[in-house]
Scaffold this motif. Structure first.
Motif: not given
Length: 811
Positions: A689-697
């Protein structure tokens, strides 16, 4: 034999006479200066020494000798000392002169006459033995001589030779009883010169006396000798410069001398310098009949003592107005009140006595006047003001003034208090009688009255005031009295002091009587005993006290007693009840026991550990020191849940879960592998989940794919809030104006019965609905959300609290 030799001196020649013997060698016998007219030694023939010199007029010779004396530091007007031996000429203008030898001075010799052989031999033997220091032989040599002049001459020689013991013999043979007594009394003086000076005084050698006193530093004796000689200027000079401690006394003696001489003005000045003018000047002027001058002197001086003297004089002459005026100037308020009372001016006397600064004697005198006139209330008031409480209490008792008597007796002596107690007892006022008996030291009588008339409060006050040295039987009897009358709270303290600890403790338990720290210490010793039986009894008592204190809510005292009994676990449980976090932490640190560490950590979880780093560190420290790794892992899991539910801080939640996994891996509990695997799975989900938030852009499609996969994971809600995953997707779609996808995600949230408000901003929701042309739907209460999660967490805390309560009550 005798030899003579001349030598040049500073202002002429000196002659020295010597004794020469085989046994003692050469010893000097005498030396003296020669006058100017002497040119050479002519001959020596006992008792005379003959000299040759020029023919000199006698008056001129005297003047020349006076000049020589002045050159040597003397005075031109100095009189010859009485011990100087003159040079005698056969004729006034003869060239031959003679001088009698020192040892023969004072013997009456005819012109050209000779001394008898035995006398001459005796004097020469005396001089020789004295020169070599043989006092006993010297006395034996002259004891047969009867001439008082010879003895006086020898006494004067003793002044020069410092032989007081020989001088006493000489004075005795002279018949000088007073002188011998004075010399004997002077033997107590520590300085030898002072003792010799007394001898010189008795022989009339005043100049020698002054020199000796000055030499030994006894200026006080020198002062007295000058006073006795009437040389007052010199005495005052010595007193001012060297004997200031006797300066006032010297002035006083000088004043008495002037007064006796009729010099009143000089006497007044001397009395003033002596500081004794306040009594002597009025006496002097009154005796001289100079009353006008005396009054002027008093007014001019401004001295209170002189004002007082004139006031007394005026009072004796019945001039009361003048007496009052001068008593006021003298600040003698007592005398003013006395005169006013004598003149029946009681109101004026009362005004003066009511002054707060007045002396007690003033109030006492006026009180006596009031008593004589039967003015009892006024007399009692003034007796009280004067501090004469016994007198005031006596009046109150005689006139039946009980209220005044009680207040006064409390300040009166013990005897008066005892009399007041008997008075109150006779009047039936037993409470006041008990108080007075107790104050007067008749404690036993006071206790008997309390027993007889059921005076509970007074009895307790008496018992509390008794010291530690009082008889235990007294406390026991008082305690049993309260016990018989149902006064259990009053009985407990007395039974404790009487040593009836078991009975007192039973009363505390049965009737819920609070136990103070002092009572607890008296019931059970805090020091370990050597005897096993006594020690077991002491521990049993401590445990019983602790349990009673715990039931009464005195958790700190209960903790202390459990600790003294050695049961630290129960002590900790009581301390947890008190809620004193600082003391709980301190107790756990000092105890160093596993169970206590766990109890302390469990309690600290109820505090705001998220915002207090110290509490958080102590929880971890206590679980670690107790090696309670399972509880530590559970705490980190709870911490992770709080970070997610309350703060949406998945980074801290991930860190807490990693700590929990590490603690669980180190533990030895059953099912450890499954718990570690579950924690690792949750850690993996949060990391994704934290990885997904980091690549959101940078890679939004990867973020959407990851979020979709996470939503399909089984048990995702145990690691991540589903609403946070949907919120991440909705916010991204809305930012890209893909409102259709955002609307579909919101609908999926609703399908899962998730509340929108905790995850999405209301403005964002309205914008999405307006973009797709759909009216916003009202939200209903859902079962899943941050509020419900928080409530569940609080329920866990309540359960922990209830567990602690159960543990404490369990003992």
């Amino acid at each position: 034999g005798l030899q003579a030799s001349g030598a040049e001196a500073a202002s002429g020649m000196e002659l020295t006479t010597l004794f020469a013997s085989v046994d003692h060698g050469v010893k000097m016998q005498d030396t003296f200066a020669l006058p100017r007219h002497v040119e050479s030694l002519l001959a020596l023939h006992c008792p005379r020494i003959l000299f040759a010199g020029a023919t000199v007029d006698p008056l001129a010779a005297d003047e020349a000798e006076a000049h020589d004396e002045f050159e040597r530091g003397g005075s031109l007007n100095r009189k010859k000392e009485s011990d100087e031996i003159p040079f005698v000429r056969a004729q006034p203008l003869a060239r031959v002169s003679a001088r009698v030898m020192r040892d023969f001075a004072g013997i009456e010799l005819p012109r050209g006459g000779k001394v008898d052989g035995p006398v001459r031999e005796a004097l020469l033997a005396f001089s020789y033995q004295l020169t070599i220091g043989n006092t006993d032989e010297a006395y034996k040599a002259v004891r047969a001589i009867k001439s008082s002049s010879v003895w006086e001459n020898m006494a004067k020689m003793c002044v020069k030779t410092r032989r007081v013991d020989v001088a006493e013999v000489c004075l005795g043979n002279m018949g000088h009883v007073r002188g011998a007594l004075a010399v004997r009394e002077a033997a107590s003086e520590p300085e030898p010169e002072a003792r010799i000076a007394m001898l010189a005084i008795q022989l009339g050698l005043l100049d020698e006396t002054q020199r000796l006193y000055a030499q030994c530093g006894r200026h006080d004796l020198l002062n007295k000798s000058l006073q006795a000689a009437g040389r007052w200027p010199e005495a005052l000079s010595i007193a001012k410069e060297r004997d200031r401690i006797h300066l006032a006394a010297t002035y006083h003696q000088y004043a008495k001398h002037l007064e006796a001489s009729g010099d009143l003005a000089g006497a007044i000045d001397a009395y003033e310098n002596a500081g004794t003018h306040t009594t002597n000047v009025p006496r002097l002027l009154y005796a001289a009949g100079q009353l006008r001058e005396l009054k002027e002197y008093v007014d001019r001086s401004g001295h209170k003592a002189l004002f007082g003297w004139w006031a007394k004089f005026s009072e004796s002459a019945a001039d009361f107005d003048s007496a009052l005026e001068y008593y006021d100037k003298a600040d003698d308020q007592l005398a003013r009140v006395r005169v006013l009372c004598f003149c029946n001016r009681l109101e004026d006397a009362a005004d003066l006595a009511n002054n707060t600064d007045v002396a007690p004697a003033v109030a006492y005198h006026l009180a006596r006047q009031y008593e004589a006139r039967s003015m009892v209330p006024e007399a009692i008031r003034l007796f009280t003001k004067a501090g004469r409480y016994n007198q005031a209490a006596r009046l109150a008792r005689e006139h039946g003034l009980t209220a005044e008597l009680q207040s006064l007796s409390l300040q009166a002596p013990a005897q008066m208090q005892g009399e007041a107690a008997s008075f109150f007892e006779d009047k039936g006022q037993f409470d006041k009688a008990v108080q007075m008996y107790h104050k007067s030291g008749q404690t036993q009588r006071a206790i008997e009255l309390c027993f007889a008339h059921n005076l509970f409060e007074q009895l307790r006050d008496i018992a509390n005031s008794l010291g530690p040295d009082a008889e235990p039987a007294v406390f026991k009897r008082c305690g049993e009295f309260f016990l018989d009358h149902g006064q259990f709270d009053k009985a407990v303290g007395l039974l404790v002091r009487a040593g009836q600890h078991h009975t007192a403790l039973e009363l505390c338990v049965l009737h819920n009587i609070p136990i103070s720290e002092k009572m607890a210490e008296q019931m059970a010793s805090t020091v370990k005993l050597d005897d096993p039986t006594l020690e077991a009894r002491r521990i049993e008592t401590l445990l019983k006290i602790a349990k009673c204190c715990k039931r009464q809510g005195a958790f700190h005292l209960a903790t202390m007693k459990y600790t003294q009994a050695g049961d630290k676990v129960k002590a900790m449980k009581c301390l947890l009840k008190s809620g004193d976090s600082d003391k709980i932490i301190l107790f756990a640190v000092r105890s160093r026991a596993r169970e206590i560490y766990i109890l302390g950590a469990n309690y600290l979880q109820n505090l705001d550990w998220h915002n207090d780093a110290t509490v958080l560190a102590k929880i971890v420290e206590f679980y670690t020191k107790a090696k309670a790794l399972e509880q530590l892992a559970a705490f980190y899991e709870a911490k992770a849940a709080v970070e997610v539910d309350e703060y949406r801080d998945y980074d801290k939640a991930l860190e807490a879960l990693r700590e929990a996994a590490g603690a669980m891996e180190r533990s030895r509990v059953g099912g450890r592998e499954e718990k570690v695997e579950s924690l690792q799975h949750r850690i993996h989900l949060i990391e994704r989940f934290l990885g997904a938030r980091r690549v959101v852009k940078s890679d939004p499609q990867a973020m959407v794919d990851t979020c979709s996969e996470l939503l399909d994971q089984i048990g995702i809600e145990g690691a991540i809030r589903v609403g946070d995953i949907f919120a991440l997707m909705v916010e991204w779609f809305a930012s890209q104006r893909d409102y259709q996808q955002a609307y579909q995600s919101i609908q999926k949230m609703r399908a899962r019965n998730l509340l929108l408000a905790p995850y999405l901003d209301s403005e964002l929701i309205d914008a999405v609905y307006r973009a797709v042309g759909v009216e916003p739907e009202p939200e209903a209460e859902m079962a899943r959300g941050p509020a419900a999660s928080t409530k569940a967490s609080e329920g866990e805390v309540d359960d922990d609290n209830e567990a602690i309560d159960d543990e404490v009550e369990d003992d």
